[in-house]
Design an enzyme around this catalytic site. Structure first.
Site, PDB file in Angstrom:
ATOM      1  N   GLU A 134      79.740  13.090  36.289  1.00  0.00           N
ATOM      2  CA  GLU A 134      79.867  13.530  34.901  1.00  0.00           C
ATOM      3  C   GLU A 134      81.252  13.194  34.365  1.00  0.00           C
ATOM      4  O   GLU A 134      82.259  13.734  34.852  1.00  0.00           O
ATOM      5  CB  GLU A 134      79.608  15.031  34.773  1.00  0.00           C
ATOM      6  N   LYS A 160      70.207  30.861  47.841  1.00  0.00           N
ATOM      7  CA  LYS A 160      69.789  29.730  46.995  1.00  0.00           C
ATOM      8  C   LYS A 160      68.870  30.148  45.852  1.00  0.00           C
ATOM      9  O   LYS A 160      68.017  29.364  45.414  1.00  0.00           O
ATOM     10  CB  LYS A 160      69.126  28.636  47.836  1.00  0.00           C
ATOM     11  N   HIS A 209      83.483  13.676  25.063  1.00  0.00           N
ATOM     12  CA  HIS A 209      82.353  13.159  25.830  1.00  0.00           C
ATOM     13  C   HIS A 209      81.896  11.808  25.297  1.00  0.00           C
ATOM     14  O   HIS A 209      81.504  10.930  26.067  1.00  0.00           O
ATOM     15  CB  HIS A 209      81.200  14.166  25.811  1.00  0.00           C
ATOM     16  N   ASP A 243      76.860  23.285  51.184  1.00  0.00           N
ATOM     17  CA  ASP A 243      75.449  23.169  50.833  1.00  0.00           C
ATOM     18  C   ASP A 243      75.321  23.173  49.311  1.00  0.00           C
ATOM     19  O   ASP A 243      75.578  24.201  48.679  1.00  0.00           O
ATOM     20  CB  ASP A 243      74.676  24.352  51.426  1.00  0.00           C
TER      21      ASP A 243
END
Length: 603
Positions: free
Chosen positions: A269, A413, A587, A489
């Site tokens: 990004e 998660k 951006h 993770d």
């Protein structure tokens, strides 16, 4: 349909009537191996002797087999629980065993004898070979004969998806070519290449080539050279065919607790690293940030079931009784020299009991460590609570292990209020005071604008959205980038990004106090992806590589603090960009490249 058709004996040609009165013609070419054989009587099959239709007989015996097996398994389970010898059987159990054997013998004959006979007696051109026929419109009529029917009028032809042309890349040897053919033919499982060849790199090359030939699609652009495939075997990734390149940028220096850190961030990004770097600059110029570790404990939550809710509540009271904690700690802590049980919290749902174990895990993220400790406690509890039913049991390396990680009360998660309130992993708060002149000069905005925007966006806006732990601008952006760079993770970004960002004017409204509170940062500096070369290098850059010998757990705690400090920098910079109205502009400038990277790489 084809299974039934191969068991239907062909009969002489005749014309039968369809439901609407029209004729349905039986095609001899599909029912006889040759014209000369039409007058011959059909070869009898074993299924012809059945008193009932084949489908009904099959249904009866299938139902009998599985119902009797289910009954016997439940009886044996009750005997084991009640310490009754298995060889002591009742009349009902004897009848069930006889029924089970009878149904098994029938099913064995159905799938074995009849199948073998059909192949022994079939001619060279099978009467039921449907693949070679020109007309695919087959039905099985009421008297079990294969018939054809004309396609509906004005039916457009079904387009066939063309098989892709296989992509063939020359391999290093003839032996490799043979192995690729075995994989594509299905005679050699792709997952067994490493064990068969003893060379992880060669296995990846062969698997990659087989994949290209099967799919007909090229993997050009996915690199395979320059990676240590031995390092991921049995640890990080199964059946590799290459690796994905993610650029790593550096934000910093991050001045945190008087120490400087250069923070690696793996991301695709644009503006993310630059924005975080600007936040680090503003914090550095204002004297840096301070972080405090509030808690450190990984959780696991098995679920067990009892016959009654009263019995489940008895175990709940036992586990939460302070006098029993020392005994449970001794049992739990046997799993590792780093595991130290901190507490057990229970919650009930009917007769199901969810137990949330929390313990310290040293420098490891620690879920496997907690799982082993919970295993020890469950084994211990079964002596006094023998009626406790664990979800499942499996055998691993000759040892029976409980599958008790299905409770979701951990919670791993997944966004969950229990992590937001109770915390999981490392709970950290990080704060900084940004001077007024730095807000104006570096961040290009004002203190009042930031405070108002934070209230409207991060607090009120998130409340309107019903956010769970998401009272921030983009904490997950920074958490994900640091996680990927340091071998954490990535899926645990979900709960690790729980964050509330607070901004307040201080010193008579001149300066800005900004803080992030993150109750569940789940990180480790040993195990998993942290052992890979690239990720290990990023951990080394931060000074937290591996386990701390002087103070076990200090490296992982420091990494959590660095994550929180980086999030603070990212929040500060993004909020300033939004307040200034520069978010879209930046951006469009840095995240809208029109360059074709693939062409540039090939040139």
């Amino acid at each position: 349909m084809q299974m039934d058709s191969r068991r239907r004996p062909p009969k002489s040609s005749r014309t039968t009537s369809s439901n609407d009165g029209g004729p349905l013609h039986l095609h001899h070419k599909q029912l006889a191996p040759s014209v000369d054989d039409r007058s011959l009587s059909p070869t009898p099959k074993a299924s012809d002797a059945l008193p009932l239709p084949l489908y009904l007989t099959n249904a009866i015996f299938f139902t009998l087999f599985f119902s009797v097996a289910y009954y016997l398994l439940h009886r044996w389970r009750d005997k084991i629980r009640n310490s009754t010898p298995l060889h002591v059987v009742t009349f009902a159990e004897i009848a069930a065993i006889v029924s089970l054997m009878a149904s098994f013998i029938y099913l064995l004959g159905f799938f074995g004898i009849d199948f073998v006979q059909s192949f022994i007696t079939r001619p060279s051109h099978d009467a039921w070979d449907l693949e070679d026929t020109a007309n695919p419109n087959y039905l099985i009529n009421e008297d079990h004969r294969l018939v054809t029917c004309p396609p509906p009028a004005n039916t457009p032809p079904i387009p066939k998806i063309p098989n892709p042309e296989p992509i063939i890349t020359p391999l290093a040897s003839v032996e490799d070519e043979e192995i690729v053919k075995s994989v594509t033919d299905g005679t050699l499982p792709s997952y067994s290449l490493e064990s068969k060849l003893g060379d992880c790199k060669r296995a990846a090359v062969i698997r990659r080539e087989a994949l290209q030939r099967i799919t007909g699609r090229s993997l050009e652009g996915l690199p395979i050279e320059g990676f240590d495939y031995d390092s991921v075997l049995g640890q990080c990734c199964e059946m590799p065919v290459g690796y994905v390149q993610i650029p790593v940028g550096i934000a910093g220096p991050l001045l945190l607790n008087g120490m400087e850190y250069m923070v690696p961030m793996a991301t695709t990004e644009g503006c993310l690293v630059a924005s975080t770097n600007r936040g680090c600059k503003a914090m550095y110029a204002s004297g840096g940030a301070t972080s405090v570790l509030l808690a450190d404990g990984m959780t696991r939550a098995p679920v067990v079931r009892f016959e009654t809710a009263k019995r489940a509540s008895e175990l709940k009271l036992f586990l939460e009784e302070p006098d029993n904690f020392d005994t449970l700690s001794i049992v739990f802590n046997r799993s590792s020299r780093f595991a130290r049980l901190q507490g057990i919290k229970c919650s009930m749902a009917g007769k199901n009991l969810y137990m949330r174990f929390k313990c310290s895990t040293g420098d490891a993220m620690g879920m496997n460590m907690v799982s082993k400790g919970v295993q020890n406690v469950l084994d211990f509890l079964q002596s006094d609570f023998h009626d406790m039913e664990v979800i499942g049991i499996s055998e691993v390396n000759g040892v029976y292990m409980f599958h008790n990680w299905l409770g979701n009360f951990c919670s791993d998660k997944k966004p969950a209020a229990v992590n937001w309130i109770e915390g999981r992993g490392k709970s950290v708060v990080c704060e900084a005071i940004i001077k007024e002149e730095i807000v104006k000069k570096v961040l290009k905005t004002s203190v009042a604008s930031l405070v108002e925007l934070n209230m409207l966006k991060n607090l009120a806006g998130s409340a309107v959205a019903g956010a769970l732990g998401g009272f921030n601008a983009h904490a997950s952006n920074i958490v994900s980038a640091v996680f990927i760079a340091t071998g954490q993770d990535p899926a645990q970004n979900i709960e690790s990004s729980h964050c509330i960002t607070m901004m307040e004017a201080v010193n008579n409204g001149k300066d800005l106090h900004v803080s992030v509170t993150m109750p569940s940062i789940e990180v480790g500096t040993v195990g998993g992806g942290t052992q890979l070369a690239s990720q290990s290098a990023c951990l080394n850059l931060l000074g937290v590589k591996g386990a701390s010998k002087e103070s076990p757990g200090s490296n992982s705690r420091l990494l959590a603090s660095i994550v929180a400090g980086s999030v603070l920098a990212g929040e500060l910079s993004l909020m300033a960009a939004i307040a200034q109205g520069q978010l879209v502009k930046s951006h469009m400038k840095y995240n809208r490249s029109s360059r074709d990277i693939s062409k540039a790489a090939s040139s």
